[in-house]
Design an enzyme around this catalytic site. Structure first.
Site, PDB file in Angstrom:
ATOM      1  N   HIS A 379       0.639  -1.187   0.040  1.00  0.00           N
ATOM      2  CA  HIS A 379      -0.248   0.129  -0.061  1.00  0.00           C
ATOM      3  C   HIS A 379       0.700   1.413  -0.014  1.00  0.00           C
ATOM      4  O   HIS A 379       0.455   2.328  -0.595  1.00  0.00           O
ATOM      5  CB  HIS A 379      -1.090  -0.034   1.189  1.00  0.00           C
ATOM      6  CG  HIS A 379      -2.264  -0.856   0.402  1.00  0.00           C
ATOM      7  ND1 HIS A 379      -2.046  -1.858   0.197  1.00  0.00           N
ATOM      8  CD2 HIS A 379      -3.288  -0.204   0.181  1.00  0.00           C
ATOM      9  CE1 HIS A 379      -3.452  -2.243  -0.298  1.00  0.00           C
ATOM     10  NE2 HIS A 379      -4.058  -1.299  -0.730  1.00  0.00           N
ATOM     11  N   GLU A 620     -10.789 -13.485  -5.132  1.00  0.00           N
ATOM     12  CA  GLU A 620      -9.223 -13.546  -4.612  1.00  0.00           C
ATOM     13  C   GLU A 620      -8.679 -14.577  -3.814  1.00  0.00           C
ATOM     14  O   GLU A 620      -7.566 -14.780  -3.499  1.00  0.00           O
ATOM     15  CB  GLU A 620      -8.918 -12.274  -3.735  1.00  0.00           C
ATOM     16  CG  GLU A 620      -9.471 -10.759  -4.117  1.00  0.00           C
ATOM     17  CD  GLU A 620      -9.524  -9.814  -3.280  1.00  0.00           C
ATOM     18  OE1 GLU A 620      -8.366  -9.013  -3.418  1.00  0.00           O
ATOM     19  OE2 GLU A 620     -10.120  -9.544  -2.156  1.00  0.00           O
ATOM     20  N   ASN A 643      -4.041  -9.838  -8.095  1.00  0.00           N
ATOM     21  CA  ASN A 643      -3.032  -9.679  -7.246  1.00  0.00           C
ATOM     22  C   ASN A 643      -3.032 -10.601  -5.900  1.00  0.00           C
ATOM     23  O   ASN A 643      -1.979 -11.117  -5.705  1.00  0.00           O
ATOM     24  CB  ASN A 643      -2.996  -8.131  -6.614  1.00  0.00           C
ATOM     25  CG  ASN A 643      -3.007  -7.181  -7.594  1.00  0.00           C
ATOM     26  OD1 ASN A 643      -2.663  -7.353  -8.904  1.00  0.00           O
ATOM     27  ND2 ASN A 643      -3.166  -5.936  -7.734  1.00  0.00           N
ATOM     28  N   ASP A 644      -4.185 -10.679  -5.367  1.00  0.00           N
ATOM     29  CA  ASP A 644      -4.207 -11.721  -4.335  1.00  0.00           C
ATOM     30  C   ASP A 644      -4.740 -13.010  -4.563  1.00  0.00           C
ATOM     31  O   ASP A 644      -3.995 -14.076  -4.139  1.00  0.00           O
ATOM     32  CB  ASP A 644      -5.271 -11.205  -3.413  1.00  0.00           C
ATOM     33  CG  ASP A 644      -4.942  -9.958  -2.353  1.00  0.00           C
ATOM     34  OD1 ASP A 644      -4.106 -10.326  -1.757  1.00  0.00           O
ATOM     35  OD2 ASP A 644      -5.643  -9.007  -2.226  1.00  0.00           O
ATOM     36  N   CYS A 691      -9.684  -6.656 -12.015  1.00  0.00           N
ATOM     37  CA  CYS A 691      -9.151  -5.566 -11.679  1.00  0.00           C
ATOM     38  C   CYS A 691      -7.597  -5.706 -10.659  1.00  0.00           C
ATOM     39  O   CYS A 691      -7.098  -4.931 -10.096  1.00  0.00           O
ATOM     40  CB  CYS A 691      -9.981  -4.817 -10.578  1.00  0.00           C
ATOM     41  SG  CYS A 691     -10.345  -5.857  -9.057  1.00  0.00           S
TER      42      CYS A 691
END
Ligand code: PEP
Ligand code: MG
Length: 763
Positions: A379, A620, A643-644, A691
């Site tokens: 982050h 995810e 991503n996850d 996404c």
């Protein structure tokens, strides 16, 4: 309704509470002022504040107007003991027309409260942590009504942060030490010329290396303030007031630029600089014959020692703020006015950074960041991207030792660090940046819709972290927001944003999107996105712990505040609500029912809100890939968080630099999982988007298109590139490629096939 009371007026004066604190000599004194004001406006005979001692788990009467003064500090209640203890234990207001009739009432001899029958108590909470209880009492039975409860709740909310800040400062005053920090001489690392790191946030930056660390030892390392100066009291007063003024300006500037995330990021600086004990200690030293410079250095060092040595991580985080403050005071003492741009001309090197540090560094014009060690980066990196602050990740510890007089260039696109680069290298980067800007300008005028060479329409949406990115997203013609990461306003603050604060952020989002679709992801904290103010337990495996929807379902009030804020903000919007890290249909249904409850409550309260938002999930976790079919039947839409998903399928921490080679989006297990989800969505005719960052990777893109994912949500700046890539592929070829890849079991073969496909398209 009780008209004698002055609730509105009271809430207004409570807004001034922070000011009250500045003029108080102690926390107790401040609270005493508070109880007098509250008792007066509420026309209540008694007003008391009990503070919660977390270690002993008891409430201590700290200030009272109306009860015996001797009881202050003496009356102690366990959590759940008496009506006051119950209010804090159960985190709810308690109002009784006649307190003694309640079975939880506890008679305390000697404080003379018997005569006060009417009772109203509200918990004082900071986020979810217990700060204390605010209590009103009066001899007239049934004296308090619903409006009084609301007013008292509003006051308690205001009080919480002031009490906490006050506690921090008071704690500091208690521990004083005059340990001198030792200077750590910069070790010249002559052999370092080039370091290969990892790309973090795009762009390049040139500047002198400046180490940003939470240890106190390097304060004044740069020996920039050793010039002789005979500054006296007057010079010091000037430096102090100029510093205060600069900080206020900086805060205002940030709030204008980043209204959603910048709330009080300089609050600690301001609180300390305004604290008379802080400046008082310096003035005292000057009066005893010290120069202003030496006085500032001595007191700043003391504060650094105190903060750095604290067991409280929130206090330790403040070391950098104190250092900043020290440099700022000294610069103003030397009347170096360019101080406004603290870190201009500097590349920051840090071992750890909080999201709020990234904001501050951006506000203070840092050129770029090198993050060493790579822990907890996801982050911080995303934030740097949103702020357009170039960032490179590396494991090379020697960067800390690069002499500050050298110059470094960081290339955030490729993850390279150049030490003392040749002029030609810098020029080359400048040229590349100009070329890129030109390309973007052209892209901004992108013609036609997004479609493949053979005419398949592909939707390109934007992933948004902060409101400041909306402009670029609109300019680059994003067709909506495919992912709004709502946690950003949470992770950069020092406490949970209130429903109202959130509402304002989300409303701006809705207004700026002018009716285009917005997919609002509910809070995704936990994992690497810890909230520094949330007193959660240390987890051994935070990525497998209390993250995302699990956090929201555990802490319902945080979840409900967020949902209410977004439902209200979206009353006239094209809004979808999406839950992160859902692991089962049960998770989804539970979260959905909280949304429905919020809608029902808002309807009951007559507050405008969206009544039928579409509600969906992020894919995810491997768990939901397995049940994609049943899940697709239940939900309104699906969005793959690649991503996850890659991290969890492959058991590779996405933030662990050392494992990055194993983080392979093209792994056959990942490809097959994606296919399964795409098929499920198609079967149930549910909207599906992607996404994760894979959607912005031109190499992987043909596979996604080939398996039927035609809605992609990506970083706004990547839209033109992906727009062009989409136009260069034909859907027919993409399908063929996908089929081939799905039949392969070796990574090596998949890599080869992807590269070949890419080469053919480019030829
Ligand atoms: C993802 O996991 O792919 C995603 C988009 O969410 P985040 O990167 O915010 O975890
Ligand atoms: Mg995710």
């Amino acid at each position: 309704m009780n008209t004698r009371k002055d609730n509105v007026d009271l809430i207004c004066s409570i807004g001034e509470l922070a000011g009250l604190f500045e003029n108080s000599s102690s926390l107790e004194n401040f609270l005493q002022n508070v109880v007098s004001i509250v008792a007066y406006h509420m026309r209540a005979a008694v007003c008391s504040v009990y503070l919660y001692d977390e270690e002993k788990q008891e409430l201590v009467l700290t200030a009272t107007q109306g009860l015996s003064e001797l009881s202050v500090g003496q009356v102690r209640l366990k959590l759940g003991e008496g009506l006051t203890g119950v209010a804090l234990k159960e985190l709810r207001p308690i109002r009784e027309g006649s307190g003694s009739r309640n079975p939880n009432y506890k008679f305390i001899p000697g404080i003379y409260e018997e005569k006060f029958e009417a009772f109203l108590a509200v918990p004082i909470l900071r986020g979810l942590s217990r700060v204390g209880v605010l209590v009103l009492q009066d001899p007239v039975t049934d004296y308090f009504d619903e409006n009084d409860t609301k007013a008292l709740l509003a006051i308690a909310a205001q009080l919480a942060s002031t009490i906490e800040n006050a506690k921090l400062l008071m704690a500091l005053h208690r521990i004083r030490t005059d340990l001198e920090a030792e200077k750590a001489p910069a070790v010249p690392a002559e052999e370092l010329r080039f370091i290969k790191g990892k790309a973090g946030a795009r762009g390049y930056a040139v500047g002198h290396p400046t180490v940003f660390s939470i240890g106190g030892e390097d304060f004044l390392q740069e020996s920039e303030f050793t010039r002789d100066i005979t500054g006296g009291l007057e010079d010091f007063q000037y430096a102090l007031s100029r510093t205060e003024q600069q900080l206020e300006e900086l805060q205002t500037k940030m709030e204008k630029r980043l209204a959603d995330v910048a709330s009080m990021i300089f609050s600690a600086h301001l609180l300390i600089v305004k604290d008379p004990k802080f400046s008082g200690a310096m003035i005292e030293l000057i009066k005893l014959g010290s120069t202003a410079r030496d006085a500032i250095v001595a007191v700043i060092k003391q504060y650094i020692e105190l903060f750095a040595g604290s067991k409280n991580p929130r206090l330790r985080e403040k070391v950098q703020d104190v250092k900043d403050l020290g440099h700022r005071l000294l610069r103003n003492l030397y009347r170096d006015e360019e101080d406004n741009a603290d870190y201009a001309g500097h590349v920051i090197i840090a071992g750890e950074l909080l999201p709020s540090d990234v904001l501050k560094l951006s506000a203070q014009n840092a050129e770029g960041i090198i993050l060493v060690g790579g822990a907890e980066t996801a982050h911080v990196t995303l934030l740097a991207k949103s702020l357009e602050l170039p960032l490179v990740l590396t494991n090379e510890e020697r960067v800390f030792q690069i002499n500050p007089s050298r110059r470094i260039l960081i290339d955030g696109d490729h993850g390279n660090i150049y030490v003392d680069p040749e002029r030609a290298v810098i020029d080359q980067f400048r040229q590349m940046e100009e070329d890129q800007k030109e390309a973007e300008a052209v892209a901004a005028n992108m013609a036609e819709t997004n479609e493949t060479a053979d005419g398949k329409r592909v939707e390109l949406l934007a992933n948004i972290n902060m409101l400041s990115e909306l402009k670029v997203a609109r300019q680059l013609r994003a067709e909506g927001i495919g992912l709004y990461r709502s946690e950003f306003p949470f992770i950069v603050r020092t406490s949970f944003p209130s429903e109202e604060e959130q509402y304002r952020v989300y409303r701006t989002l809705v207004e700026k999107m002018e009716g285009m679709e917005i997919t609002f992801r509910t809070l995704d904290v936990g994992g690497d996105k810890a909230l520094s103010y949330f007193p959660g337990k240390q987890e051994n495996n935070p990525f497998l712990g209390l993250r995302a929807i699990r956090f929201s379902l555990r802490y319902r009030d945080v979840f409900e505040h967020q949902l209410r804020a977004v439902l209200r903000a979206g009353h006239d919007a094209n809004l979808r609500i999406m839950f992160p890290l859902v692991s089962s249909i049960d998770d989804y249904l539970e979260a959905r029912s909280v949304v429905e409850d919020c809608i029902a409550k808002l309807t009951e309260e007559g507050i405008p809100h969206i009544t039928h938002p579409r509600i969906g999930v992020m894919i995810e976790l491997p768990a939901v890939v397995e049940i994609a079919d049943e899940l697709a039947r239940e939900v309104d839409f699906l969005s793959i968080g690649g991503n996850d998903l890659v991290q969890y399928i492959l058991a590779v921490d996405r933030t662990n630099e050392q494992m990055s080679e194993l983080y392979q989006s093209h792994h056959p297990a990942v490809l097959r999982a994606l296919k399964k989800v795409a098929d499920a969505a198609r079967r149930h005719k549910k909207s599906l988007s992607f996404c994760g960052e894979m959607a912005a990777d031109p190499r992987m893109l043909p596979f996604l298109l080939g398996i039927g994912i035609h809605r992609l949500s990506i970083e706004p700046r990547k839209i033109p590139g992906i727009h062009n890539a989409v136009r260069s592929y034909s859907l027919k070829d993409c399908r063929k490629l996908a089929k081939q890849l799905l039949a392969m079991s070796r990574l090596r073969d998949i890599e080869q096939a992807l590269n070949d496909f890419h080469a053919i398209v480019r030829a």
